[in-house]
Scaffold this motif. Structure first.
Motif, PDB file in Angstrom:
ATOM      1  N   TYR A   1      37.879  17.206   9.662  1.00 15.90           N
ATOM      2  CA  TYR A   1      36.710  17.595  10.634  1.00 15.90           C
ATOM      3  C   TYR A   1      37.447  18.113  11.692  1.00 15.90           C
ATOM      4  O   TYR A   1      38.365  17.883  12.307  1.00 15.90           O
ATOM      5  CB  TYR A   1      36.127  16.447  11.017  1.00 15.90           C
ATOM      6  CG  TYR A   1      35.349  15.824   9.728  1.00 15.90           C
ATOM      7  CD1 TYR A   1      33.864  16.104   9.666  1.00 15.90           C
ATOM      8  CD2 TYR A   1      36.013  14.763   8.789  1.00 15.90           C
ATOM      9  CE1 TYR A   1      33.146  15.377   8.701  1.00 15.90           C
ATOM     10  CE2 TYR A   1      35.125  14.214   8.018  1.00 15.90           C
ATOM     11  CZ  TYR A   1      33.858  14.681   7.748  1.00 15.90           C
ATOM     12  OH  TYR A   1      33.091  14.081   6.737  1.00 15.90           O
TER      13      TYR A   1
ATOM     14  N   SER B   1      27.376  22.245   8.116  1.00 13.62           N
ATOM     15  CA  SER B   1      28.051  23.654   7.649  1.00 13.62           C
ATOM     16  C   SER B   1      29.487  23.229   6.887  1.00 13.62           C
ATOM     17  O   SER B   1      30.026  22.145   7.489  1.00 13.62           O
ATOM     18  CB  SER B   1      28.231  24.759   8.451  1.00 13.62           C
ATOM     19  OG  SER B   1      29.213  24.372   9.330  1.00 13.62           O
ATOM     20  N   ILE B   2      30.061  23.890   6.057  1.00 15.67           N
ATOM     21  CA  ILE B   2      31.416  23.525   5.747  1.00 15.67           C
ATOM     22  C   ILE B   2      31.943  24.893   5.317  1.00 15.67           C
ATOM     23  O   ILE B   2      31.474  25.910   4.815  1.00 15.67           O
ATOM     24  CB  ILE B   2      31.414  22.526   4.447  1.00 15.67           C
ATOM     25  CG1 ILE B   2      32.837  22.276   3.864  1.00 15.67           C
ATOM     26  CG2 ILE B   2      30.283  23.279   3.119  1.00 15.67           C
ATOM     27  CD1 ILE B   2      32.801  21.156   2.872  1.00 15.67           C
TER      28      ILE B   2
ATOM     29  N   GLN C   1      36.624  20.800  15.546  1.00 15.54           N
ATOM     30  CA  GLN C   1      35.773  21.122  16.680  1.00 15.54           C
ATOM     31  C   GLN C   1      35.392  22.803  16.274  1.00 15.54           C
ATOM     32  O   GLN C   1      36.403  23.435  15.857  1.00 15.54           O
ATOM     33  CB  GLN C   1      35.984  20.999  18.058  1.00 15.54           C
ATOM     34  CG  GLN C   1      35.817  19.609  18.354  1.00 15.54           C
ATOM     35  CD  GLN C   1      36.081  19.139  19.762  1.00 15.54           C
ATOM     36  OE1 GLN C   1      37.037  19.752  20.308  1.00 15.54           O
ATOM     37  NE2 GLN C   1      35.339  18.336  20.431  1.00 15.54           N
ATOM     38  N   GLN C   2      34.303  23.390  16.866  1.00 19.58           N
ATOM     39  CA  GLN C   2      34.045  24.554  16.454  1.00 19.58           C
ATOM     40  C   GLN C   2      35.135  25.809  16.689  1.00 19.58           C
ATOM     41  O   GLN C   2      35.181  26.594  15.748  1.00 19.58           O
ATOM     42  CB  GLN C   2      32.731  25.016  17.313  1.00 19.58           C
ATOM     43  CG  GLN C   2      32.090  26.285  16.744  1.00 19.58           C
ATOM     44  CD  GLN C   2      30.703  26.719  17.772  1.00 19.58           C
ATOM     45  OE1 GLN C   2      30.294  25.672  18.355  1.00 19.58           O
ATOM     46  NE2 GLN C   2      30.394  28.033  17.639  1.00 19.58           N
TER      47      GLN C   2
ATOM     48  N   LEU D   1      31.787  27.073  11.632  1.00 18.85           N
ATOM     49  CA  LEU D   1      31.484  25.573  12.263  1.00 18.85           C
ATOM     50  C   LEU D   1      30.311  25.471  13.235  1.00 18.85           C
ATOM     51  O   LEU D   1      30.221  24.452  13.850  1.00 18.85           O
ATOM     52  CB  LEU D   1      32.766  25.105  12.769  1.00 18.85           C
ATOM     53  CG  LEU D   1      34.001  24.853  11.644  1.00 18.85           C
ATOM     54  CD1 LEU D   1      35.024  24.092  12.327  1.00 18.85           C
ATOM     55  CD2 LEU D   1      33.634  24.090  10.271  1.00 18.85           C
TER      56      LEU D   1
ATOM     57  N   ILE E   1      36.981  22.402   5.841  1.00 23.25           N
ATOM     58  CA  ILE E   1      36.605  22.095   7.341  1.00 23.25           C
ATOM     59  C   ILE E   1      35.416  21.753   7.539  1.00 23.25           C
ATOM     60  O   ILE E   1      34.602  22.751   7.154  1.00 23.25           O
ATOM     61  CB  ILE E   1      37.278  23.078   8.351  1.00 23.25           C
ATOM     62  CG1 ILE E   1      38.784  23.493   8.041  1.00 23.25           C
ATOM     63  CG2 ILE E   1      37.252  22.626   9.827  1.00 23.25           C
ATOM     64  CD1 ILE E   1      39.566  24.933   8.734  1.00 23.25           C
ATOM     65  N   ILE E   2      35.087  20.756   8.357  1.00 20.76           N
ATOM     66  CA  ILE E   2      33.629  20.400   8.337  1.00 20.76           C
ATOM     67  C   ILE E   2      33.536  20.257  10.038  1.00 20.76           C
ATOM     68  O   ILE E   2      34.546  19.619  10.658  1.00 20.76           O
ATOM     69  CB  ILE E   2      33.448  19.063   7.896  1.00 20.76           C
ATOM     70  CG1 ILE E   2      33.546  19.233   6.308  1.00 20.76           C
ATOM     71  CG2 ILE E   2      31.890  18.673   8.232  1.00 20.76           C
ATOM     72  CD1 ILE E   2      33.224  17.826   5.592  1.00 20.76           C
ATOM     73  N   PRO E   3      32.377  20.473  10.629  1.00 23.65           N
ATOM     74  CA  PRO E   3      32.168  20.376  12.009  1.00 23.65           C
ATOM     75  C   PRO E   3      32.422  18.946  12.418  1.00 23.65           C
ATOM     76  O   PRO E   3      32.283  18.017  11.963  1.00 23.65           O
ATOM     77  CB  PRO E   3      30.797  20.892  12.205  1.00 23.65           C
ATOM     78  CG  PRO E   3      30.495  21.698  11.143  1.00 23.65           C
ATOM     79  CD  PRO E   3      31.147  21.094   9.999  1.00 23.65           C
ATOM     80  N   TRP E   4      32.950  18.862  13.746  1.00 21.95           N
ATOM     81  CA  TRP E   4      33.425  17.594  14.260  1.00 21.95           C
ATOM     82  C   TRP E   4      32.158  16.948  14.797  1.00 21.95           C
ATOM     83  O   TRP E   4      32.040  15.741  14.615  1.00 21.95           O
ATOM     84  CB  TRP E   4      34.169  17.941  15.733  1.00 21.95           C
ATOM     85  CG  TRP E   4      34.260  16.703  16.524  1.00 21.95           C
ATOM     86  CD1 TRP E   4      33.774  16.272  17.336  1.00 21.95           C
ATOM     87  CD2 TRP E   4      35.557  15.738  16.358  1.00 21.95           C
ATOM     88  NE1 TRP E   4      34.434  15.153  18.009  1.00 21.95           N
ATOM     89  CE2 TRP E   4      35.596  14.769  17.283  1.00 21.95           C
ATOM     90  CE3 TRP E   4      36.432  15.560  15.609  1.00 21.95           C
ATOM     91  CZ2 TRP E   4      36.257  13.851  17.244  1.00 21.95           C
ATOM     92  CZ3 TRP E   4      37.516  14.635  15.457  1.00 21.95           C
ATOM     93  CH2 TRP E   4      37.599  13.684  16.459  1.00 21.95           C
TER      94      TRP E   4
ATOM     95  N   CYS F   1      40.366  16.887  16.304  1.00 21.29           N
ATOM     96  CA  CYS F   1      40.579  17.031  14.818  1.00 21.29           C
ATOM     97  C   CYS F   1      40.731  15.638  14.199  1.00 21.29           C
ATOM     98  O   CYS F   1      41.402  14.825  14.728  1.00 21.29           O
ATOM     99  CB  CYS F   1      41.689  17.915  14.449  1.00 21.29           C
ATOM    100  SG  CYS F   1      42.001  18.126  13.079  1.00 21.29           S
TER     101      CYS F   1
END
Length: 799
Positions: A119, A145-146, A121-122, A140, A196-199, A98
């Motif tokens: 950011y 995606s966001i 992880q899923q 995610l 939250i945004i994907p890592w 994260c």
């Protein structure tokens, strides 16, 4: 029988309205304070209760030792993820990387806002149990995606359905809204995570993060885990303790110790000292718990004292009841019933006081506490609280009054005895011991805060603002914006920096220099700045010179602070080089061109950290630092600055912070504690004075014939006042001499936590003692003078 007891109790309360007011008022105040403190403590203890899996959630921490001093924190290197997954994956149900929570610009259509987010992880949203109210639970899954919080989605889209809509992040990346989740409540970690945004998006957009995959010395990341079923934290910690040393021998010199820090301890026990956990905010929970208990005790003491002081008035009642067959147990039951009615009435009044003061208390404590009307547990605890208080307040009066002998009280020969008043005197001493100790503690807390506030900051924070620049739109535009801002007349100087003025965002080591001791492990606060940084902050150059546009070589120049000069062991640092000790890919050496005065960037209660200020060659800073024109109003300056900003960055919201306000936030926690302590101390003194006022009135009533005789024989008002006041004053003086050593011991221990602390002076204790005596004199004087001025004819008239 119980109904009869209640009737008698109610009649007694109505018959003695003054006594009832003092008793109920004192108890209500004490109970209100205890209730508010109880709600505050419950809020503190329930921190992170939003996360259903909090018992199995943890953050990966590490401790590292530099020159014998161990520091502990959540920053970890990226390759640790692979090390834990491959070697210890069976211990975890989930493990995620994260980013740190940072502000980003979010844009939809013409609407642009700034919000903090991460950011991740899923499996992060699933692991933390976010409440998805719209869209995909696996939000995610796609790299573009966001996920948005409910409040952020409302701010961007209003009544529109946000799912599938495109949001532009930091004016660079277009992402599709995949889910909307409920806002995380205030008293929880991640409460400021509005998106939250994907890592994977983080990796794709930042080369330095991709390069950090094998960099064990780059501690720029966070990692969170959820334990597998039937696995304990102790078991995993014992297994992974030395994993970093095992996987990378280059970091062994810092003796890194990796461990899992459970979520349930993040908030209350998050302080570490030299590698050991030493508590945290839990000390404030204990502090206010003790304050609440003592304030309630003071209120109960009032009830005991006033009840026993009225013993002669209740003596005949006890005698008659005993003579017609009442057992002592029945009398105890009756007096406890009276106590229960008083406490119950006081509890109702206390709830009203809590409701009236809750908004103000929330504002003062920065909480969002609501009254738990619908919580059955609260009312159950309240019932126990009422019964406990009634028993505590009423037990001694009940036992005392029920012990009277009927023959003595009915014959009129009942004497209270030489030592009958001793328990009351002891209780008064206890009351004022607590009150005086509270006064001393509050004064010392405020002194410590003011001591830190008056510490030299090292720069001029007045008239200085910072503007965040979290977008690639700002890269390469510093010179242009500086020209524009200075030309507007609203700014007299401007610079950039990689971290805010009041914080340190980066620390570095891995340098060599002439005279460096063998085995020395440096840890330097690292800030990348523009050439005008010192000028914009009005930083004093104590040796050498400042950065200058006249010297091209200053692109490899560096300023160090005074602490760094001592830390690096340099008597004459100007001209010396800091070389990169990376033999495979060394950076050009940095030349020290000047030494600046120490400036406080972290806690004002801690020593200044050794810092270096390096020229930002990439022009990729995080903040603009603007020195406002002192010849114009701040409002006028800000308006002009915003207009200039919008001309060049129309799609980015204009935000700013005054540095003096940001610096003031460093004292916010201690100031809140000091202010709350002051309020509770004032209430404790008020409760004690209420009791003293009641006692004085009863003593004056008991001795009214004596006062009448003395006045007939020529006693002055002062003589009568002195007679009634001196005994109470003696008790308060005794309280002072008990409270002073107790307060000194407790507060001296509290001050040891601060490297920069106030020295305890004798006058602090003297002021508290004199203040307590003055309050006593004022409280007693009203009744004493009233009794002294009464007509002696009325008091000497026979019945």
């Amino acid at each position: 029988m119980f109904k009869n007891y209640l009737k008698i109790a109610w009649r007694n309360l109505l018959k003695n309205k003054g006594y009832t007011f003092i008793n109920v008022g004192g108890l209500a105040l004490g109970m209100a304070v205890t209730l508010i403190i109880g709600l505050w403590i419950q809020d503190e203890l329930s921190y992170n209760s939003y996360f259903k899996n909090k018992d199995s959630l943890a953050q990966v921490f590490q401790s590292q030792t530099f020159n014998g001093e161990t520091g502990t924190g959540p920053a970890i290197p990226r390759p640790l993820e692979k090390g834990l997954r491959d070697g210890y994956g069976d211990n975890f149900k989930h493990l995620i990387m994260c980013s740190w929570t940072n502000d980003h610009y979010l844009k939809y259509g013409e609407k642009s806002i700034s919000r903090p987010g991460n950011y991740m992880q899923q499996v992060g949203p699933e692991m933390f149990g976010l409440n998805i109210i719209n869209g995909e639970k696996d939000g995610l899954r796609e790299i573009n995606s966001i996920m948005l919080s409910k409040s952020t989605a409302d701010a961007l889209f209003g009544a529109e359905d946000p799912i599938g809509k495109t949001v532009t992040v930091s004016n660079e990346h277009k992402l599709n809204v995949s889910a909307v989740y409920s806002d995380i409540p205030v008293n929880n970690s991640f409460n400021d995570t509005d998106f939250i945004i994907p890592w994977e998006q983080y990796l794709a957009n930042n080369e330095w993060i991709r390069n950090a995959e094998d960099q064990w010395g780059n501690n720029s990341f966070q990692m969170f885990v959820q334990l597998a079923d039937n696995v304990t934290f102790d078991k995993v910690n014992n297994a992974i303790k030395n994993v970093k040393k095992e996987l990378n021998e280059n970091t062994a010199q810092f003796n890194p110790q990796v461990f899992l820090f459970p979520m349930e301890e993040w908030y209350l026990r998050g302080s570490f000292e030299n590698g050991e956990q030493v508590g945290g905010r839990i000390k404030y929970v204990w502090l206010f718990g003790v304050i609440g208990a003592f304030v309630l005790l003071l209120a109960c003491i009032n009830f005991m004292n006033l009840s026993t002081a009225r013993s002669e008035k209740r003596g005949k009642e006890v005698g008659i009841r005993k003579s017609i067959g009442s057992q002592r147990g029945q009398l105890i039951y009756q007096f406890l019933s009276e106590s229960f009615i008083v406490v119950l009435f006081a509890f109702v009044v206390a709830i009203l006081l809590v409701l009236l003061s809750l908004n103000g208390f929330n504002e003062l404590s920065r909480k969002e506490i609501t009254f738990p009307w619908n919580h059955g547990v609260f009312w159950g605890v309240s019932l126990v609280f009422i019964l406990f208080t009634a028993l505590l307040a009423g037990s001694y009066p009940a036992l005392y009054l029920s012990s009277f002998k009927p023959v003595d009280v009915l014959k009129g020969t009942f004497k209270t005895g030489k030592f009958a008043g001793l328990p009351r005197k002891i209780l008064v001493v206890v009351q004022f011991t607590v009150s005086v100790a509270f006064i001393i503690g509050t004064v010392i807390v405020m002194q410590q805060i003011n001591f830190a506030k008056n510490r030299p900051v090292g720069y001029d924070k007045e008239g200085l603002i910072q503007v965040p620049t979290f977008s690639q739109d700002f890269v390469g535009k510093y010179d242009l914006m500086r020209t524009e801002f200075l030309g507007s007349g609203a700014v007299v100087e401007m610079s950039t920096s990689s971290s805010p003025t009041t914080q340190i965002w980066s620390n570095r080591g891995g340098f060599t220099w002439e005279g460096k001791p063998d085995g020395f492990q440096e840890d330097l606060a690292w800030t990348e700045v523009s050439l005008e940084y010192a000028k914009s902050l009005n930083l004093k150059i104590v040796e050498g010179r400042d950065f200058s546009r006249d010297f091209a070589s200053d692109s490899l120049g560096v300023l160090i602070n005074e602490t760094a000069k001592k830390y690096l062991g340099m008597e004459n640092p100007v001209g010396q080089l800091l070389r990169d000790d990376d033999e495979e890919d060394p950076n050009p050496p940095l030349k020290i061109i000047g030494v600046v005065q120490d400036m406080i960037t972290q806690s004002p209660y801690e020593p200044v950290k050794q810092g270096v200020y390096v020229y930002d060659r990439q022009d990729n800073a995080s903040y603009y630092n603007l020195r406002l024109n002192p010849n114009q109003s701040a409002t006028q300056n800000i308006t002009t600055i915003e207009n200039v900003f919008k001309e060049h960055f129309p799609d980015i919201p204009f935000e700013y912070d005054f540095i003096d306000g940001e610096y003031g936030e460093k004292f916010a926690s201690e100031e809140r504690i000091g202010t709350l302590s002051g309020v509770f101390t004032a209430l404790a003194i008020l409760i004690s004075c209420l009791g003293l006022f009641g006692l004085t009135s009863f003593v004056a009533e008991q001795r009214k014939k004596e006062i009448g005789v003395r006045k007939v024989l020529g006693a002055s008002i002062f003589n009568v006042w002195n007679m009634l006041s001196k005994d109470f004053l003696k008790l308060v003086i005794i309280s002072c001499f008990i409270a002073v050593p107790i307060a000194y011991f407790v507060m001296n221990g509290w001050l040891q936590e601060y490297p920069y602390r106030v020295i305890l002076k004798w006058w602090i204790f003297a002021i508290a003692m004199v203040g307590a005596m003055l309050v006593t004199i004022l409280t007693v004087s009203f009744q004493a003078i009233k009794a002294a001025k009464a007509n002696p004819v009325k008091s000497l008239r026979t019945e």
